[in-house]
Structure formats: structure tokens, C-alpha cells
Write an enzyme that holds these catalytic residues in place. Structure first.
Site, PDB file in Angstrom:
ATOM      1  N   ASP A 163       0.869  -1.179   0.000  1.00 27.27           N
ATOM      2  CA  ASP A 163       0.000   0.000   0.000  1.00 27.27           C
ATOM      3  C   ASP A 163       0.903   1.226   0.000  1.00 27.27           C
ATOM      4  O   ASP A 163       1.491   1.578   1.024  1.00 27.27           O
ATOM      5  CB  ASP A 163      -0.906  -0.032   1.232  1.00 27.27           C
ATOM      6  CG  ASP A 163      -1.679   1.267   1.435  1.00 27.27           C
ATOM      7  OD1 ASP A 163      -1.852   2.018   0.456  1.00 27.27           O
ATOM      8  OD2 ASP A 163      -2.106   1.528   2.584  1.00 27.27           O
ATOM      9  N   GLY A 180       1.441   4.968  -0.031  1.00 27.78           N
ATOM     10  CA  GLY A 180       0.847   6.268   0.214  1.00 27.78           C
ATOM     11  C   GLY A 180       1.836   7.380  -0.071  1.00 27.78           C
ATOM     12  O   GLY A 180       2.999   7.130  -0.418  1.00 27.78           O
ATOM     13  N   ASN A 181       1.406   8.606   0.104  1.00 32.50           N
ATOM     14  CA  ASN A 181       2.295   9.737  -0.145  1.00 32.50           C
ATOM     15  C   ASN A 181       3.399   9.846   0.897  1.00 32.50           C
ATOM     16  O   ASN A 181       4.470  10.388   0.614  1.00 32.50           O
ATOM     17  CB  ASN A 181       1.487  11.036  -0.165  1.00 32.50           C
ATOM     18  CG  ASN A 181       0.648  11.170  -1.412  1.00 32.50           C
ATOM     19  OD1 ASN A 181       1.163  11.219  -2.520  1.00 32.50           O
ATOM     20  ND2 ASN A 181      -0.669  11.209  -1.245  1.00 32.50           N
ATOM     21  N   THR A 182       3.157   9.326   2.103  1.00 34.45           N
ATOM     22  CA  THR A 182       4.122   9.437   3.189  1.00 34.45           C
ATOM     23  C   THR A 182       4.847   8.128   3.452  1.00 34.45           C
ATOM     24  O   THR A 182       6.064   8.107   3.631  1.00 34.45           O
ATOM     25  CB  THR A 182       3.416   9.904   4.482  1.00 34.45           C
ATOM     26  OG1 THR A 182       2.743  11.144   4.231  1.00 34.45           O
ATOM     27  CG2 THR A 182       4.419  10.114   5.602  1.00 34.45           C
ATOM     28  N   VAL A 235       3.301   0.672   3.137  1.00 33.17           N
ATOM     29  CA  VAL A 235       3.037  -0.409   4.076  1.00 33.17           C
ATOM     30  C   VAL A 235       3.029  -1.724   3.303  1.00 33.17           C
ATOM     31  O   VAL A 235       2.263  -1.885   2.350  1.00 33.17           O
ATOM     32  CB  VAL A 235       1.692  -0.215   4.806  1.00 33.17           C
ATOM     33  CG1 VAL A 235       1.437  -1.390   5.757  1.00 33.17           C
ATOM     34  CG2 VAL A 235       1.679   1.099   5.573  1.00 33.17           C
ATOM     35  N   GLY A 286      -7.795   8.236  -6.362  1.00 31.54           N
ATOM     36  CA  GLY A 286      -6.634   7.569  -5.800  1.00 31.54           C
ATOM     37  C   GLY A 286      -6.912   6.107  -5.479  1.00 31.54           C
ATOM     38  O   GLY A 286      -8.022   5.736  -5.076  1.00 31.54           O
ATOM     39  N   ASP A 310      -5.943   4.331  -3.016  1.00 35.35           N
ATOM     40  CA  ASP A 310      -6.297   4.095  -1.614  1.00 35.35           C
ATOM     41  C   ASP A 310      -7.791   4.297  -1.372  1.00 35.35           C
ATOM     42  O   ASP A 310      -8.437   3.507  -0.661  1.00 35.35           O
ATOM     43  CB  ASP A 310      -5.466   4.996  -0.694  1.00 35.35           C
ATOM     44  CG  ASP A 310      -5.535   6.475  -1.058  1.00 35.35           C
ATOM     45  OD1 ASP A 310      -6.012   6.823  -2.164  1.00 35.35           O
ATOM     46  OD2 ASP A 310      -5.093   7.308  -0.241  1.00 35.35           O
ATOM     47  N   ARG A 311      -8.359   5.317  -1.991  1.00 33.82           N
ATOM     48  CA  ARG A 311      -9.785   5.596  -1.798  1.00 33.82           C
ATOM     49  C   ARG A 311     -10.646   4.538  -2.475  1.00 33.82           C
ATOM     50  O   ARG A 311     -11.689   4.136  -1.939  1.00 33.82           O
ATOM     51  CB  ARG A 311     -10.110   6.993  -2.318  1.00 33.82           C
ATOM     52  CG  ARG A 311      -9.300   8.071  -1.613  1.00 33.82           C
ATOM     53  CD  ARG A 311      -9.443   9.422  -2.258  1.00 33.82           C
ATOM     54  NE  ARG A 311     -10.734  10.027  -1.922  1.00 33.82           N
ATOM     55  CZ  ARG A 311     -11.142  11.180  -2.429  1.00 33.82           C
ATOM     56  NH1 ARG A 311     -10.386  11.832  -3.299  1.00 33.82           N
ATOM     57  NH2 ARG A 311     -12.318  11.678  -2.076  1.00 33.82           N
ATOM     58  N   THR A 325      -2.011  11.443   4.649  1.00 32.44           N
ATOM     59  CA  THR A 325      -1.349  12.718   4.365  1.00 32.44           C
ATOM     60  C   THR A 325      -2.411  13.796   4.151  1.00 32.44           C
ATOM     61  O   THR A 325      -2.310  14.914   4.669  1.00 32.44           O
ATOM     62  CB  THR A 325      -0.458  12.595   3.120  1.00 32.44           C
ATOM     63  OG1 THR A 325       0.444  11.495   3.306  1.00 32.44           O
ATOM     64  CG2 THR A 325       0.321  13.865   2.883  1.00 32.44           C
TER      65      THR A 325
END
EC number: 2.7.1.33
Length: 257
Positions: free
Chosen positions: A6, A8-10, A13, A108, A110-111, A133
Site C-alpha cells: 500500500d 501512500g504519499n508518506t 506499508v 486515488g 487508496d480511496r 497525508t
């Protein structure tokens, strides 16, 4: 087992998943320049420390909001695991639900994964709140269709902007203030009140407006790193499900198998 990434921008995982059960997880800062070789050295050593062998991994899926990171994760999968990875939203790992918005390709990963997992686990209309984020609020109707949502600055992003653009304000930890007073007596308390209770007000206001616009009872599902903190201080969440995105990846991988 499935290796899910996964991105993400930060943070990225990684999770080892057996069926729907998460057996292990590891986190590393997102850096699109990190090579597949670097990922392999870091990840395979951590897996070995916890008693897993790369031979245990039979499938890999990548869900990424950072397009540049996909190539190097693909190298990790193909070179070190001997697996062609699934890419969430592409090929045999298509979303499988309606994206009822003006620019479906802009949503995105994730969404979309949160939408997929939330509908699979919870009945009826949903509002999915993800503390990342950015903090996102997504409307999912009772058929599982994604209907749209809201993007707000994440609380850490807001705090970084405040501290980074002022000369004297200190960096503070994000936590619940010691008491319910909203009149701070020193600079740090005043900042914490503004950041924390201001964000609670944002959450409450946006969820209330979304529920009103949906016009039917809607269950509120919260996920992301700070979901538990805010759940302790607002009654608006019906469920806190911190693994929603990873579960979405597991569902996609099952469908594509």
C-alpha cells in the site's frame, strides 16, 4: 501468501496476508527513487527476522497513489520473488464497482480500495473517512458505487504548514488536550487546542453535511493512522477499521487469482 504493498504519499506499508488474515506488516518512508534492490534487502531481511521465507509469497499486489513507485516495486516482485505483480485498478485487478464521478481515472487507489473493502464488510450507505497525508471523506452508496467525496489537508500537513511558516511557533505532538477548555493559557496549549479541536470540528461538520446530502442513514467508517485518536473524542464514527486499505488489496487479489 499474498504480499500487499500500500503505497501512500508518506509511507509504504507492506503486509503478508493469508486469506484475509494479516500475518505481518512493515512500514517504510515513501521514496520514488528507492530501487527494487533496496526494497528487497530491507523487506526480505525483515520477513526472515519474523520467520517468513520469500518462498512463502505466492502473489503480490500493489496499490499506489505515487505512480513513480510502481516500477521499482514491480522490479522487487519480478526479480526477487519471481512473480508478476497485480496493480490495483489495472488489468485483472480492476475495481469492479461503479465510479460515479466526473473523472474516474483521477480517483486515488487508496480511496478505491477503501470503497471496495468497506462495501464488502458493511451494509448500506457509507461515509469512509481516511486519515492520511490528506484526510479524505468518501461517499459509497448501498450498491457499492463510489459517489464522490472530499479532500481536506491532513492534520500533520496542517501543523507542518503552521510551524514552517511562522518564526516562533514550536513543533508539538498531536494529542488530545489535557482538559476541555478551549482558551489556552500558553502558546503550546493554544496551538494544540486549535489543531486538535479545530480538526474535530472539521470532521464533525463535513460528516454532518455529507449525511444530509446523502439523505439516507449512512454508517461512518474511519481508517488511517489517527482514526483511533479522533474516535476517542467524537461520537460520529460507527466503526474504526484501521486495515481497510490492506483488506481492499486482499479482496482484489482474491478476485484476480
Amino acid at each position: 501468501m499474498l504480499l500487499a504493498a500500500d503505497v501512500g504519499n508518506t509511507n509504504v506499508v507492506f503486509a503478508l496476508i493469508d486469506g484475509r488474515e494479516i500475518k505481518a506488516r512493515w512500514r517504510i518512508a515513501t521514496d520514488p527513487r528507492r530501487t527494487g534492490d533496496e526494497y528487497a534487502v530491507w523487506l526480505l531481511q525483515l520477513a526472515e527476522f519474523q520467520g517468513f521465507d520469500k518462498g512463502d509469497i505466492t502473489q503480490m499486489i500493489i496499490g499506489s497513489v505515487v505512480p513513480r513507485a510502481i516500477h521499482n516495486l514491480t522490479v522487487l516482485s519480478e526479480k526477487y520473488l519471481g512473480i508478476t505483480p497485480l496493480i490495483a485498478g489495472q488489468g485483472s485487478a480492476q475495481w469492479g464497482f461503479e465510479l460515479d464521478i466526473e473523472q474516474p481515472s483521477s480517483l486515488g487507489a487508496d480511496r478505491a480500495l477503501n470503497t471496495l473493502a468497506a462495501h464488502a464488510k458493511y451494509d448500506g450507505d457509507l461515509v469512509v473517512v481516511d486519515f492520511g497525508t490528506a484526510t479524505t471523506f468518501d461517499a459509497v452508496d448501498f450498491t457499492g458505487a463510489y459517489k464522490g467525496g472530499i479532500i481536506a489537508p491532513g492534520i500533520n500537513l496542517s501543523l507542518d504548514a503552521l510551524v514552517g511558516n511562522t518564526a516562533k511557533l514550536p513543533r508539538i505532538a498531536i494529542e488530545r488536550p489535557d482538559n476541555d477548555s478551549v482558551i489556552g493559557r500558553n502558546t503550546e496549549d493554544q496551538m494544540l487546542i486549535g489543531v486538535f479541536w479545530g480538526y474535530v470540528g472539521l470532521i464533525e461538520g463535513l460528516i454532518s453535511r455529507m449525511k444530509h446530502e446523502i439523505g439516507r442513514p449512512a454508517k461512518v467508517v474511519a481508517t488511517g493512522g489517527l482514526a483511533i485518536l479522533f474516535d476517542e473524542n467524537t461520537a460520529l464514527f460507527d466503526v474504526v477499521d484501521t486495515d481497510l486499505t490492506l483488506e481492499g488489496l486482499a479482496i482484489l487479489a482474491e478476485r484476480a487469482a
